[in-house]
Design an enzyme around this catalytic site. Structure first.
Site, PDB file in Angstrom:
ATOM      1  N   GLY A  22     -15.375   3.444   3.758  1.00  0.00           N
ATOM      2  CA  GLY A  22     -14.302   4.321   3.352  1.00  0.00           C
ATOM      3  C   GLY A  22     -13.434   3.814   2.319  1.00  0.00           C
ATOM      4  O   GLY A  22     -12.311   4.194   1.976  1.00  0.00           O
ATOM      5  N   GLN A  23     -14.176   2.927   1.597  1.00  0.00           N
ATOM      6  CA  GLN A  23     -13.554   2.529   0.250  1.00  0.00           C
ATOM      7  C   GLN A  23     -13.276   3.596  -0.694  1.00  0.00           C
ATOM      8  O   GLN A  23     -14.113   4.501  -1.063  1.00  0.00           O
ATOM      9  CB  GLN A  23     -14.586   1.582  -0.694  1.00  0.00           C
ATOM     10  CG  GLN A  23     -13.830   0.759  -1.829  1.00  0.00           C
ATOM     11  CD  GLN A  23     -14.656  -0.204  -2.717  1.00  0.00           C
ATOM     12  OE1 GLN A  23     -16.050  -0.344  -2.247  1.00  0.00           O
ATOM     13  NE2 GLN A  23     -14.164  -0.767  -3.569  1.00  0.00           N
ATOM     14  N   SER A  24     -11.970   3.725  -1.079  1.00  0.00           N
ATOM     15  CA  SER A  24     -11.678   4.866  -2.030  1.00  0.00           C
ATOM     16  C   SER A  24     -11.191   4.269  -3.356  1.00  0.00           C
ATOM     17  O   SER A  24     -11.292   5.135  -4.265  1.00  0.00           O
ATOM     18  CB  SER A  24     -10.507   5.662  -1.175  1.00  0.00           C
ATOM     19  OG  SER A  24      -9.327   4.795  -1.100  1.00  0.00           O
ATOM     20  N   ASN A  72     -12.852  -3.080   2.537  1.00  0.00           N
ATOM     21  CA  ASN A  72     -13.843  -1.953   2.720  1.00  0.00           C
ATOM     22  C   ASN A  72     -14.475  -1.958   1.581  1.00  0.00           C
ATOM     23  O   ASN A  72     -14.219  -2.099   0.281  1.00  0.00           O
ATOM     24  CB  ASN A  72     -13.005  -0.512   2.632  1.00  0.00           C
ATOM     25  CG  ASN A  72     -12.041  -0.730   4.023  1.00  0.00           C
ATOM     26  OD1 ASN A  72     -12.885  -0.883   5.155  1.00  0.00           O
ATOM     27  ND2 ASN A  72     -10.938   0.165   3.911  1.00  0.00           N
ATOM     28  N   ASP A 114       0.919  -1.003   0.016  1.00  0.00           N
ATOM     29  CA  ASP A 114      -0.144   0.043   0.030  1.00  0.00           C
ATOM     30  C   ASP A 114       0.895   1.378  -0.176  1.00  0.00           C
ATOM     31  O   ASP A 114       1.928   1.506   0.868  1.00  0.00           O
ATOM     32  CB  ASP A 114      -0.898  -0.092   1.240  1.00  0.00           C
ATOM     33  CG  ASP A 114      -2.083   1.009   1.104  1.00  0.00           C
ATOM     34  OD1 ASP A 114      -3.284   0.603   1.053  1.00  0.00           O
ATOM     35  OD2 ASP A 114      -1.877   2.332   1.369  1.00  0.00           O
ATOM     36  N   ILE A 115       0.385   2.474  -0.759  1.00  0.00           N
ATOM     37  CA  ILE A 115       1.304   3.600  -0.829  1.00  0.00           C
ATOM     38  C   ILE A 115       1.247   4.348   0.347  1.00  0.00           C
ATOM     39  O   ILE A 115       2.249   5.124   0.492  1.00  0.00           O
ATOM     40  CB  ILE A 115       0.988   4.220  -2.251  1.00  0.00           C
ATOM     41  CG1 ILE A 115       2.050   4.964  -2.718  1.00  0.00           C
ATOM     42  CG2 ILE A 115      -0.502   5.118  -1.863  1.00  0.00           C
ATOM     43  CD1 ILE A 115       1.478   5.722  -4.150  1.00  0.00           C
ATOM     44  N   HIS A 164     -10.270  -5.145  -3.274  1.00  0.00           N
ATOM     45  CA  HIS A 164      -8.995  -5.435  -2.638  1.00  0.00           C
ATOM     46  C   HIS A 164      -9.018  -5.738  -1.319  1.00  0.00           C
ATOM     47  O   HIS A 164      -9.966  -5.147  -0.338  1.00  0.00           O
ATOM     48  CB  HIS A 164      -8.017  -4.274  -2.754  1.00  0.00           C
ATOM     49  CG  HIS A 164      -8.427  -2.746  -2.433  1.00  0.00           C
ATOM     50  ND1 HIS A 164      -9.569  -2.329  -3.236  1.00  0.00           N
ATOM     51  CD2 HIS A 164      -8.419  -2.028  -1.101  1.00  0.00           C
ATOM     52  CE1 HIS A 164      -9.859  -1.051  -2.310  1.00  0.00           C
ATOM     53  NE2 HIS A 164      -9.255  -1.130  -1.080  1.00  0.00           N
ATOM     54  N   HIS A 209      -6.991  -5.817   2.080  1.00  0.00           N
ATOM     55  CA  HIS A 209      -5.990  -5.123   2.984  1.00  0.00           C
ATOM     56  C   HIS A 209      -5.496  -6.379   3.844  1.00  0.00           C
ATOM     57  O   HIS A 209      -6.138  -6.772   4.277  1.00  0.00           O
ATOM     58  CB  HIS A 209      -6.215  -3.973   3.956  1.00  0.00           C
ATOM     59  CG  HIS A 209      -6.837  -2.672   3.152  1.00  0.00           C
ATOM     60  ND1 HIS A 209      -6.143  -1.746   2.975  1.00  0.00           N
ATOM     61  CD2 HIS A 209      -7.888  -2.667   2.580  1.00  0.00           C
ATOM     62  CE1 HIS A 209      -6.807  -0.664   2.347  1.00  0.00           C
ATOM     63  NE2 HIS A 209      -8.005  -1.167   2.208  1.00  0.00           N
TER      64      HIS A 209
HETATM   65  P1  AMP Z   1      -9.602   1.751   0.294  1.00  0.00           P
HETATM   66  O1  AMP Z   1      -9.728   2.894   1.073  1.00  0.00           O
HETATM   67  O2  AMP Z   1      -9.907   0.425   1.267  1.00  0.00           O
HETATM   68  O3  AMP Z   1     -10.378   2.014  -0.987  1.00  0.00           O
HETATM   69  O4  AMP Z   1      -8.159   1.248   0.024  1.00  0.00           O
HETATM   70  C1  AMP Z   1      -7.207   1.850  -0.934  1.00  0.00           C
HETATM   71  C2  AMP Z   1      -6.139   1.958  -0.670  1.00  0.00           C
HETATM   72  O5  AMP Z   1      -5.049   1.948  -1.810  1.00  0.00           O
HETATM   73  C3  AMP Z   1      -5.582   2.898   0.461  1.00  0.00           C
HETATM   74  O6  AMP Z   1      -5.007   2.103   1.487  1.00  0.00           O
HETATM   75  C4  AMP Z   1      -4.460   3.666  -0.362  1.00  0.00           C
HETATM   76  O7  AMP Z   1      -3.448   4.091   0.278  1.00  0.00           O
HETATM   77  C5  AMP Z   1      -4.281   2.621  -1.435  1.00  0.00           C
HETATM   78  N1  AMP Z   1      -3.468   3.118  -2.575  1.00  0.00           N
HETATM   79  C6  AMP Z   1      -3.925   4.145  -3.352  1.00  0.00           C
HETATM   80  N2  AMP Z   1      -3.069   4.295  -4.638  1.00  0.00           N
HETATM   81  C7  AMP Z   1      -2.311   3.348  -4.315  1.00  0.00           C
HETATM   82  C8  AMP Z   1      -1.073   3.074  -5.388  1.00  0.00           C
HETATM   83  N3  AMP Z   1      -0.790   4.027  -6.510  1.00  0.00           N
HETATM   84  N4  AMP Z   1      -0.318   2.078  -5.041  1.00  0.00           N
HETATM   85  C9  AMP Z   1      -0.507   1.671  -3.953  1.00  0.00           C
HETATM   86  N5  AMP Z   1      -1.583   1.665  -2.929  1.00  0.00           N
HETATM   87  C10 AMP Z   1      -2.266   2.717  -3.161  1.00  0.00           C
END
Ligand code: AMP
Ligand code: ZN
Length: 116
Positions: free
Chosen positions: A95-97, A89, A32-33, A102, A104
């Site tokens: 909080g899914q972004s 999520n 994760d970034i 995916h 975690h």
């Molecule tokens: P969620 O909030 O559950 O949708 O998780 C999305 C995750 O993706 C977050 O923890 C971000 O830090 C991660 N993320 C977003 N962009 C990248 C990226 N380019 N490489 C790796 N992780 C990422």
């Protein structure tokens, strides 16, 4: 096309770099970034599934595979004995972004419960 707009599809395609930890014909795992623990990996399917809300019976084996890969990533990071957490999520309230499903994988520190 999801592949052209979805961040994680771009990672699957190699168009955006990621610190890959594992990959096979169905799944990719990468760091994760913005890590929330010493180990914070994401395990994703190669195929685009936006979230668990969009998953169907046809995705059952794939979703199970993601969990097996998650355990493998945790094991290779040394967390089998101490433990680790897997989180999926789904939707705004969780909080899914990124809308490509995916898992975690969090480990390497004591994690509290309930989550925030
Ligand atoms: P969620 O909030 O559950 O949708 O998780 C999305 C995750 O993706 C977050 O923890 C971000 O830090 C991660 N993320 C977003 N962009 C990248 C990226 N380019 N490489 C790796 N992780 C990422
Ligand atoms: Zn996608």
């Amino acid at each position: 096309m999801a592949e052209q707009t979805c961040l994680f599809c771009k990672i699957v395609a190699g168009a955006i770099p990621a610190a890959k930890l594992f990959e096979d014909d169905r799944a990719v795992a990468f760091g994760d970034i913005n890590p929330q623990a010493p180990t914070h990996a994401l395990v994703i399917p190669r195929a685009h599934v936006a979230s668990l809300n969009e998953a169907s019976a046809e995705d059952e084996a794939l979703l199970g595979h993601l969990l097996v890969v998650a355990a493998r990533v945790a094991r290779e990071a040394g967390h089998s004995e101490g433990g680790f957490r897997t989180v999926i999520n789904t939707g705004a309230d969780a909080g899914q972004s990124v809308f490509h499903v995916h898992v975690h994988v969090l480990g390497g520190r004591r994690l509290t419960w309930p989550p925030g």
